[in-house]
Structures are given as structure tokens and as C-alpha cells.
Design a protein around this motif. Structure first.
Motif, PDB file in Angstrom:
ATOM      1  N   PRO A 422     -26.200   7.780 -27.390  1.00  0.00           N
ATOM      2  CA  PRO A 422     -26.381   6.983 -28.615  1.00  0.00           C
ATOM      3  C   PRO A 422     -25.126   6.216 -29.042  1.00  0.00           C
ATOM      4  N   ALA A 423     -23.974   6.886 -29.033  1.00  0.00           N
ATOM      5  CA  ALA A 423     -22.734   6.187 -29.397  1.00  0.00           C
ATOM      6  C   ALA A 423     -22.314   5.221 -28.299  1.00  0.00           C
ATOM      7  N   SER A 424     -22.445   5.637 -27.039  1.00  0.00           N
ATOM      8  CA  SER A 424     -21.995   4.789 -25.932  1.00  0.00           C
ATOM      9  C   SER A 424     -22.776   3.486 -25.860  1.00  0.00           C
ATOM     10  N   LEU A 425     -24.089   3.551 -26.048  1.00  0.00           N
ATOM     11  CA  LEU A 425     -24.912   2.352 -25.936  1.00  0.00           C
ATOM     12  C   LEU A 425     -24.487   1.299 -26.948  1.00  0.00           C
ATOM     13  N   SER A 426     -24.176   1.717 -28.165  1.00  0.00           N
ATOM     14  CA  SER A 426     -23.897   0.763 -29.244  1.00  0.00           C
ATOM     15  C   SER A 426     -22.420   0.597 -29.545  1.00  0.00           C
ATOM     16  N   GLY A 427     -21.543   1.182 -28.726  1.00  0.00           N
ATOM     17  CA  GLY A 427     -20.105   1.004 -28.910  1.00  0.00           C
ATOM     18  C   GLY A 427     -19.570   1.640 -30.163  1.00  0.00           C
ATOM     19  N   LEU A 428     -20.176   2.745 -30.601  1.00  0.00           N
ATOM     20  CA  LEU A 428     -19.779   3.396 -31.847  1.00  0.00           C
ATOM     21  C   LEU A 428     -18.681   4.427 -31.603  1.00  0.00           C
ATOM     22  N   PRO A 429     -17.834   4.676 -32.605  1.00  0.00           N
ATOM     23  CA  PRO A 429     -16.818   5.720 -32.463  1.00  0.00           C
ATOM     24  C   PRO A 429     -17.452   7.105 -32.590  1.00  0.00           C
ATOM     25  N   ALA A 430     -16.951   8.048 -31.794  1.00  0.00           N
ATOM     26  CA  ALA A 430     -17.500   9.403 -31.816  1.00  0.00           C
ATOM     27  C   ALA A 430     -16.396  10.396 -31.486  1.00  0.00           C
ATOM     28  N   THR A 431     -16.325  11.442 -32.270  1.00  0.00           N
ATOM     29  CA  THR A 431     -15.294  12.465 -32.116  1.00  0.00           C
ATOM     30  C   THR A 431     -15.932  13.802 -31.791  1.00  0.00           C
ATOM     31  N   THR A 432     -15.387  14.494 -30.781  1.00  0.00           N
ATOM     32  CA  THR A 432     -15.814  15.863 -30.473  1.00  0.00           C
ATOM     33  C   THR A 432     -14.746  16.832 -30.950  1.00  0.00           C
ATOM     34  N   VAL A 433     -15.194  17.877 -31.635  1.00  0.00           N
ATOM     35  CA  VAL A 433     -14.289  18.898 -32.167  1.00  0.00           C
ATOM     36  C   VAL A 433     -14.922  20.254 -31.870  1.00  0.00           C
ATOM     37  N   PRO A 434     -14.130  21.299 -31.606  1.00  0.00           N
ATOM     38  CA  PRO A 434     -14.714  22.608 -31.283  1.00  0.00           C
ATOM     39  C   PRO A 434     -15.639  23.119 -32.391  1.00  0.00           C
ATOM     40  N   LEU A 435     -16.763  23.715 -31.971  1.00  0.00           N
ATOM     41  CA  LEU A 435     -17.743  24.259 -32.904  1.00  0.00           C
ATOM     42  C   LEU A 435     -17.855  25.780 -32.799  1.00  0.00           C
ATOM     43  N   GLY A 436     -17.817  26.310 -31.575  1.00  0.00           N
ATOM     44  CA  GLY A 436     -17.966  27.752 -31.424  1.00  0.00           C
ATOM     45  C   GLY A 436     -17.891  28.164 -29.968  1.00  0.00           C
ATOM     46  N   ARG A 437     -18.286  29.411 -29.708  1.00  0.00           N
ATOM     47  CA  ARG A 437     -18.321  29.930 -28.343  1.00  0.00           C
ATOM     48  C   ARG A 437     -19.638  30.658 -28.112  1.00  0.00           C
ATOM     49  N   SER A 438     -20.090  30.606 -26.869  1.00  0.00           N
ATOM     50  CA  SER A 438     -21.340  31.262 -26.501  1.00  0.00           C
ATOM     51  C   SER A 438     -21.130  32.764 -26.337  1.00  0.00           C
ATOM     52  N   ALA A 439     -22.230  33.494 -26.144  1.00  0.00           N
ATOM     53  CA  ALA A 439     -22.137  34.935 -25.905  1.00  0.00           C
ATOM     54  C   ALA A 439     -21.342  35.227 -24.640  1.00  0.00           C
ATOM     55  N   ALA A 440     -21.331  34.271 -23.704  1.00  0.00           N
ATOM     56  CA  ALA A 440     -20.556  34.419 -22.473  1.00  0.00           C
ATOM     57  C   ALA A 440     -19.097  34.039 -22.656  1.00  0.00           C
ATOM     58  N   GLY A 441     -18.720  33.644 -23.870  1.00  0.00           N
ATOM     59  CA  GLY A 441     -17.328  33.301 -24.156  1.00  0.00           C
ATOM     60  C   GLY A 441     -16.947  31.877 -23.855  1.00  0.00           C
ATOM     61  N   LEU A 442     -17.930  30.999 -23.619  1.00  0.00           N
ATOM     62  CA  LEU A 442     -17.643  29.601 -23.277  1.00  0.00           C
ATOM     63  C   LEU A 442     -17.654  28.730 -24.530  1.00  0.00           C
ATOM     64  N   PRO A 443     -16.666  27.851 -24.674  1.00  0.00           N
ATOM     65  CA  PRO A 443     -16.601  27.008 -25.879  1.00  0.00           C
ATOM     66  C   PRO A 443     -17.633  25.892 -25.852  1.00  0.00           C
ATOM     67  N   PHE A 444     -17.945  25.386 -27.027  1.00  0.00           N
ATOM     68  CA  PHE A 444     -18.770  24.186 -27.140  1.00  0.00           C
ATOM     69  C   PHE A 444     -18.385  23.463 -28.415  1.00  0.00           C
ATOM     70  N   GLY A 445     -18.755  22.179 -28.498  1.00  0.00           N
ATOM     71  CA  GLY A 445     -18.303  21.354 -29.614  1.00  0.00           C
ATOM     72  C   GLY A 445     -19.424  20.638 -30.327  1.00  0.00           C
ATOM     73  N   VAL A 446     -19.053  19.961 -31.385  1.00  0.00           N
ATOM     74  CA  VAL A 446     -19.971  19.123 -32.143  1.00  0.00           C
ATOM     75  C   VAL A 446     -19.437  17.697 -32.102  1.00  0.00           C
ATOM     76  N   GLN A 447     -20.337  16.728 -32.104  1.00  0.00           N
ATOM     77  CA  GLN A 447     -19.974  15.317 -32.063  1.00  0.00           C
ATOM     78  C   GLN A 447     -20.218  14.684 -33.429  1.00  0.00           C
ATOM     79  N   VAL A 448     -19.266  13.869 -33.868  1.00  0.00           N
ATOM     80  CA  VAL A 448     -19.382  13.117 -35.116  1.00  0.00           C
ATOM     81  C   VAL A 448     -19.442  11.635 -34.763  1.00  0.00           C
ATOM     82  N   ILE A 449     -20.554  10.981 -35.072  1.00  0.00           N
ATOM     83  CA  ILE A 449     -20.731   9.550 -34.788  1.00  0.00           C
ATOM     84  C   ILE A 449     -20.631   8.784 -36.098  1.00  0.00           C
ATOM     85  N   ALA A 450     -19.833   7.731 -36.117  1.00  0.00           N
ATOM     86  CA  ALA A 450     -19.622   6.932 -37.333  1.00  0.00           C
ATOM     87  C   ALA A 450     -19.954   5.463 -37.044  1.00  0.00           C
TER      88      ALA A 450
END
Length: 478
Positions: A422-450
Motif C-alpha cells: 500500500p505505501a510502496s504503490l503510492s510513494g507514501l512514507p512508512a515507518t516500522t518499529v518493534p511491536l513484540g515477540r512471538s512465543a518462539a522468541g522472534l521479533p515482529f513490528g508494526v508499520q505506520v503509514i502517513a
């Protein structure tokens, strides 16, 4: 030694640490951890030591070279670096020594940065993993058997492992955001055109024209570092306009309106990521943020995804070796209209006529225009940065033939870019920041599109999220 860019810059400015000492610290980290990780693939130790000594000598005279004065850092091996080998993961470029820095690299150096190495990427930045025949495979510091993502996977892995405090990545289909998500770091896709892309491979070395998709962008351990780097990368001539600047952003949680999109028809979001995003939305609402769960995208997400996938493959076509391109063209010409085999679809995409491209580009323009209605109701949109956590290395087959397993179901490998499109198609700025970790201990993030050009708003919202989630956490052993 502080390992955030903002922290180090402050220590350098106050004389609490020298540039030479900071450089030696990160070189020692590379020596200790990189043999197993394989994130940093080329070093310019002598050149970096000379730059660090020059920065220290300037500081001793009371001179400051710029906002990154004396800061050691690395850059993705798709950016040309004068005198330092730049391969983009391609064997034919294994001996390529550019005479000139990419524009983004030049801006970092002009601001005082000490570039000491390059980080791994897939062949011509064309995969969601970071593996090539020049340097091999990069592991994820959270689990070396898993990918750090791609194509800025070496960048994200080096940051997470503490081999560098700041990175320059690039993103055409999540190549900054997905690795940041997989490795638990931060990444920012700037508004398309905000950061100069000349000197990035692909295109070919020496190319002056830049592709119509994607952008260079910063990667770091915290949002403040992204802001520091973005100020340097944008420079005093936003999109080539002298005096042009990104609008400032003041975010007050009590006045903030955030849409939340958690599910994508191309690939279902992992339940743990979905649950964490729901929990974040609740916490934001508790701070007075107006959370909008029913606000719709400008067009159905699957239509956005399909439109971008076709444009992306067409843009990547010049990176294909000529014999491969000719073979794909023959396959596309000989196929029946109802033939949907992967090789046929790829052949059609990489041999689009200008008329076909124009039709797709018009569809893109209409989707982009539709974002105005979204941002009339919301200040920004929150989505998963990617629909799954880091997966085990896959080297067999191609991105078109591989499959992923998510929630016990098979899915096309390329579907993992669903939330990037969605951000890539329209050239929008987007920031990924850490959100949490899975039960297996793997990190994941959330994206903020403006909205377009409102990069600072995306980053300001990401700061709010970072305060709630705790932000970056180093992997065990690093």
C-alpha cells in the motif's frame, strides 16, 4: 559504549568518546560476531580509520563536520561507495570499485559519517532473504537458521547484533520494513523522491536515471536515530527543490486519529502479530487516541497488491541477464491467454509494453488519489509490517516458485510483501518499529503509514508506539 546513533553523536560532541574509539569498538564487534552472522560483507578499515582520525583532529580544533560528526556506520551493498567494492550481490560486479559515492552515501559522509563497511543483500536486491553467490547467506541474530529478511537483511542483522549504530537501506517492496520487522529494529521508507537514489544498484553502475519505484532510507535501533539520519538524507533540497523541507509534525495523543488494518487477503496475518496489534490499539485508545477500525483502504487491498506486483516485476526487468530476459519474452509470446504458470506470468510482467505500463500506472494514480479520503479521516494508518515472523532460509527455487507456511497453510512466497505494497504503490512514507515477540522468541513490528511528504508524522507516531512497546531489545548473546 552507547550503541544508538543519537547517543553516540552526543558522546562524540561532548568529547566523552572519540571517533577512533567508536570505530574500533564496532570493528571488534564485527570480528567477534560476523563470522557466524555474515551481515557485514566488505570493510574499508584503513579508509575508515583515516576518516575517524580526521574527525578527531577536527574536534580537537573545535570544528564540527556535521550532524553525524565521527559516527561510524555501514551501508547496504547496493549503494556505490567510492573505493569500496559494491556488488549488489552479483558475481559480475564482484570487482566493482566505484569512483563516486551514491548521492545518499555522499550526504552521509558530508554530514561527518565514517562509512566502514557494506552489508549483505540478495542478487540485485531481488529477494526477501539476503543470500547471493558472492558473499553467501546472512543469518538472523535471533535465530541463525532463519532469514533476516531482504533485501536490506544484512543491514537489519548488523543493527540488531550491534555491529553498527546506523544503516542506509533501500526499499522497493518492503526491503527496509520487512527486515526491520524480522530482526526487531526500526526502519523508515521515505516519501518517494525525498531521498536521492542515484548510485543505487540496480540500475546498472553509472546509471543516472532512477527507477520509478522505491527509495533509499535509514535503518536504526530507535526512531530518534531514523529522524537524525533522515534529516541528513533529505538535505536542503527536498525532491530537488532548493530550500524544500519535510513538514514538521507535532503529535498529541489526545488529538490523534489512527486507522488500524490487521488482515490482508493475500496472506493472513499471523495470529500472534494480529493479537499484539489489537493490544497496541487498545493501549493507544487508553491514551486518548481515536482508533478507527472500520476505515477502509482507498481500494481493496488485494487490488493494490496485484497492481504493485505487476509494476514491480516490470521495474526489475532490467536486472535480468539478457539471455534470461529473452527466454522469458519467448515464453510469454508463445503462451495461451489463459496460461497462468509462474514463468508465463513473470514473462508477461517483465515484457510489458508501454501501453500496458501506462494502464497500470493510471490504476496506481487513481489508487493514490484515493488516499486523500483515508487521510481526511485519519492522521496515519497502522498495519503489520509483514504478515509473518522470520522464516527458515529457503535457497531452492526462485521467489516465484517458493512457498511459505503460515498458520499451517501454504502461501505464495511473494505474498509476504502484502503489507508493504500500500505505501510502496503510492510513494507514501512508512515507518516500522518493534511491536513484540512471538512465543518462539522472534521479533515482529508494526508499520505506520502517513500522507505523502509527512514523513515526520509517521516517525512521530512511531515514537508513541515505541514508548508503549519498549522499542528495540538486543537478541540473546549480542
Amino acid at each position: 559504549m552507547r550503541t544508538t546513533a543519537t547517543g553516540l553523536v552526543a558522546d562524540l560532541a561532548a568529547g566523552r568518546v572519540s571517533s577512533s574509539a567508536a570505530l574500533e569498538y564496532f570493528l571488534s564487534r564485527v570480528k567477534e560476531h560476523n563470522p557466524a552472522l555474515n551481515a557485514v560483507v566488505a570493510l574499508d578499515v584503513a579508509g575508515a580509520r583515516a576518516q575517524a582520525e580526521a574527525a578527531d583532529a577536527a574536534a580537537a580544533r573545535g570544528l564540527r563536520l556535521g550532524p553525524l560528526h565521527g559516527l561510524p556506520m555501514t551501508v547496504k551493498d547496493t549503494f556505490e561507495t567510492a573505493g569500496l567494492v559494491t556488488t549488489a550481490g552479483a558475481p559480475e560486479l564482484a570487482g566493482h570499485l566505484p569512483e563516486r559515492d551514491a548521492d545518499a552515501v555522499a550526504r552521509l559522509r558530508a554530514a561527518g559519517a565514517v562509512v566502514f563497511g557494506k552489508t549483505n543483500t540478495p542478487l540485485y536486491a531481488g529477494d526477501f532473504q539476503s543470500c547471493n553467490d558472492v558473499y553467501g547467506t546472512t543469518g538472523n541474530p535471533w535465530d541463525l537458521a532463519r532469514t533476516p529478511g531482504g533485501s536490506s537483511g544484512g543491514s537489519a542483522a548488523a543493527l540488531a547484533a550491534g555491529l553498527t549504530p546506523l544503516e542506509l537501506g533501500s526499499d522497493v517492496a518492503g526491503s527496509i520494513r520487512s527486515p526491520a520487522h524480522f530482526c526487531g529494529v526500526c526502519g523508515h521508507l521515505p516519501t518517494r523522491g525525498a531521498v536521492p537514489a542515484r548510485g543505487h544498484i540496480p540500475g546498472a553502475p553509472g546509471t543516472l536515471a532512477v527507477p520509478p519505484l522505491g527509495s533509499p532510507g535509514p535503518m536504526a535501533r530507535c526512531v530518534a536515530d531514523l529522524e537524525l539520519a533522515l534529516d541528513v538524507l533529505v538535505g536542503p533540497d527536498l525532491a530537488g527543490v532548493p530550500g524544500g523541507t519535510l513538514p514538521a509534525a507535532a503529535v498529541r495523543t489526545g488529538e490523534l486519529r489512527l486507522a488500524v488494518w490487521a488482515e490482508h487477503p493475500a496472506l493472513r496475518t499471523d495470529p500472534e502479530i494480529r493479537a499484539a496489534l489489537d493490544e497496541l490499539a487498545g493501549e493507544l485508545a487508553g491514551l486518548g487516541v481515536r482508533v478507527l477500525r472500520k476505515l477502509r483502504p482507498p481500494r481493496p487491498l488485494y487490488e493494490i497488491h496485484q497492481t504493485y506486483a505487476r509494476l514491480l516485476l516490470a521495474v526489475l526487468a532490467p536486472s535480468f541477464p539478457e539471455p534470461v530476459f529473452r527466454r522469458l519474452r519467448r515464453i510469454a509470446r508463445r503462451a495461451s491467454p489463459d496460461d497462468r504458470r509462474p514463468a508465463v506470468e513473470l514473462g508477461r510482467a517483465v515484457t510489458l509494453s508501454y501501453r500496458e505500463w501506462q494502464d497500470l500506472d493510471e490504476r496506481r494514480a487513481r489508487i493514490t488519489a484515493g488516499w486523500a479520503a483515508v487521510f481526511a479521516e485519519a492522521d496515519a494508518v497502522l498495519t503489520p509490517a509483514a504478515p509473518l515472523t522470520a522464516f527458515a532460509h529457503q535457497t531452492a527455487g526462485t521467489p516465484l516458485t517458493r512457498e511459505l507456511e503460515v498458520n499451517g497453510r501454504k502461501a505464495p512466497y511473494l505474498a509476504q510483501m502484502a503489507w508493504a505494497t500500500p505505501a510502496s504503490l503510492s510513494g507514501l512514507p512508512a515507518t516500522t518499529v518493534p511491536l513484540g515477540r512471538s512465543a518462539a522468541g522472534l521479533p515482529f513490528g508494526v508499520q505506520v503509514i502517513a500522507p505523502r511528504w509527512h514523513d515526520r508524522k509517521a516517525l512521530a507516531v512511531a515514537r508513541v508506539v515505541e514508548r508503549l512497546t519498549g522499542g528495540f531489545e538486543a537478541p540473546p548473546g549480542y
